[in-house]
Design an enzyme around this catalytic site. Sequence first.
Site, PDB file in Angstrom:
ATOM      1  N   ARG A   1      13.420  -6.095  -4.342  1.00 51.94           N
ATOM      2  CA  ARG A   1      13.104  -7.405  -3.748  1.00 51.94           C
ATOM      3  C   ARG A   1      12.520  -8.338  -4.826  1.00 51.94           C
ATOM      4  NH1 ARG A   1       8.608  -9.870  -2.247  1.00 51.94           N
ATOM      5  NH2 ARG A   1       7.458  -8.091  -3.083  1.00 51.94           N
TER       6      ARG A   1
ATOM      7  N   GLU B   1      -3.110  -8.978   1.416  1.00 52.39           N
ATOM      8  CA  GLU B   1      -2.182  -9.259   2.527  1.00 52.39           C
ATOM      9  C   GLU B   1      -2.972  -9.607   3.788  1.00 52.39           C
ATOM     10  OE1 GLU B   1       0.925  -9.659   3.386  1.00 52.39           O
ATOM     11  OE2 GLU B   1       1.536  -9.518   1.300  1.00 52.39           O
TER      12      GLU B   1
ATOM     13  N   SER C   1       0.409 -12.070  -2.230  1.00 51.39           N
ATOM     14  CA  SER C   1      -0.992 -11.614  -2.205  1.00 51.39           C
ATOM     15  C   SER C   1      -1.554 -11.455  -3.617  1.00 51.39           C
ATOM     16  CB  SER C   1      -1.121 -10.290  -1.438  1.00 51.39           C
ATOM     17  OG  SER C   1      -0.461  -9.242  -2.120  1.00 51.39           O
ATOM     18  N   HIS C   2      -0.678 -11.349  -4.614  1.00 51.49           N
ATOM     19  CA  HIS C   2      -1.141 -11.206  -6.004  1.00 51.49           C
ATOM     20  C   HIS C   2      -0.464 -12.245  -6.902  1.00 51.49           C
ATOM     21  CE1 HIS C   2      -2.747  -7.678  -4.150  1.00 51.49           C
ATOM     22  NE2 HIS C   2      -3.593  -7.602  -5.152  1.00 51.49           N
TER      23      HIS C   2
ATOM     24  N   ALA D   1      -1.647  -7.131  -9.599  1.00 56.69           N
ATOM     25  CA  ALA D   1      -0.644  -6.155  -9.154  1.00 56.69           C
ATOM     26  C   ALA D   1      -0.334  -5.217 -10.319  1.00 56.69           C
ATOM     27  CB  ALA D   1       0.615  -6.883  -8.717  1.00 56.69           C
ATOM     28  N   LEU D   2      -0.170  -3.943 -10.027  1.00 57.48           N
ATOM     29  CA  LEU D   2      -0.019  -2.961 -11.111  1.00 57.48           C
ATOM     30  C   LEU D   2       1.387  -2.917 -11.703  1.00 57.48           C
ATOM     31  CD1 LEU D   2      -2.160   0.115  -9.993  1.00 57.48           C
ATOM     32  CD2 LEU D   2      -2.775  -1.829 -11.428  1.00 57.48           C
TER      33      LEU D   2
ATOM     34  N   PHE E   1      -7.914  -7.596 -10.681  1.00 55.43           N
ATOM     35  CA  PHE E   1      -7.449  -8.408  -9.543  1.00 55.43           C
ATOM     36  C   PHE E   1      -5.950  -8.367  -9.369  1.00 55.43           C
ATOM     37  CE2 PHE E   1      -6.926 -11.369 -13.097  1.00 55.43           C
ATOM     38  CZ  PHE E   1      -5.689 -11.931 -12.820  1.00 55.43           C
TER      39      PHE E   1
ATOM     40  N   ARG F   1      17.047   0.373   0.154  1.00 55.85           N
ATOM     41  CA  ARG F   1      16.867  -0.450  -1.027  1.00 55.85           C
ATOM     42  C   ARG F   1      15.861   0.228  -1.953  1.00 55.85           C
ATOM     43  NH1 ARG F   1      12.234  -3.405  -1.936  1.00 55.85           N
ATOM     44  NH2 ARG F   1      11.135  -4.404  -0.194  1.00 55.85           N
TER      45      ARG F   1
END
Length: 336
Positions: free
Chosen positions: A308, A187, A46-47, A122-123, A120, A303
């Site tokens: 991931r 998403e 999504s990013h 992801a942090l 826009f 986890r």
Amino acid sequence: METVNLSLAEAYQLALRVLTHNGFSAAHARAMVANVCGGERDGCASHGLYRLLGCVHTLRAGKVSPDALPRLEDKAPAVVRADAGGAFSLLALEQALPLLVEKTRRCGIAALAINHCVHFSALWADIEPLTEQGLVALACTPSHAWVAPAGGTRPLFGTNPIAFGWPRASQPPFIFDMATSAAARGEIELHRRAGKALPPGWGIDGAGRPSTDAAAVLDGAMLTFGGHKGSALAAMVELIAGPLIGDMTSQESLEYDAGAGGLPMGGELIIALDPWRFLGDETAQHLARAEALFSGMQAQGARLPGERRYQARPVSEAQGVNIPRALYEDIVALGQ
Ligand code: NDP
Ligand code: PYC
């Protein structure tokens, strides 16, 4: 779904071609390409490369500057401000990070306000450079009013992500990075593109009814994660990365957009902390206790957030990334 495999070098060249062809300056294009390719490499679809569509649309709609140079302001011993001048946030971040690190080392805690930026990305990517320097970090940003507060049915909050990072000596950092909505809007957009139903609980339609139809939720309202708890965190992000730093709330950002469909305009707040300033010679001893916490989580089969991504990274480096053919064709078309 049919996919196209791209090596990371091919993805980088494609993204660079698209952004420079559309008029982004070399400096902005380089910072943006590194970000979207990093997202794709780490399995954050999504990013990742998908963001190129929104970046170019925002430019063509006249809602982002392609070339404004950031202006840094040393506001206080522990505060730095970076005015992005209406451009995307990433170049301002890149230029402000050294001063943020210097202030954090000096004061033990310091904050960076990025203002007047379109956001826009992801942090996690914004705070990884801080954890790499042994610092603890927290980042957040409002977006557009897409999310209903718990108990309401009309969009008011943004998807308002919060990222937290903790440095680890010989391992990737502990980083969680999460929208305060049940899922990022990106998403939901990907579900719509793929014709897939949403999991229950992500949103409601325009009449306020629970819906798993991505298009209906995009037109209606998204929901916060964890009910009133996510709602409170979303409000906090509105406050500390909006009025506190003199920038827009998600509602104001959407009004500024005026139906253009551009990416959110506003501010981002990043706070960094230096463990050594808190702990001095006892730093290693206490960071080891943090490791015991992480081991305790994993010992139960949990986890760690971020795991991931860090597992996806070397796989993408070796094998490239697979993106849907329809997305690949949409991106290629932007470069022609
Ligand atoms: P997710 O819900 O997919 O993941 C949120 C966090 O939880 C991640 O750190 C993830 O780690 C972790 N996680 C997921 N599943 C598990 C699990 N089973 N066990 C432990 N940890 C887990 O992300 P969101 O949809 O909330 O957000 C996606 C991205 O969208 C974020 O990077 C965010 O910054 C970005 N975003 C950006 C906005 C902006 O305005 N710029 C607005 C909203 C979102 P991992 O990555 O390893 O899976
Ligand atoms: O996915 O919610 C989102 C988002 C907003 C801005 C960038 N990403």
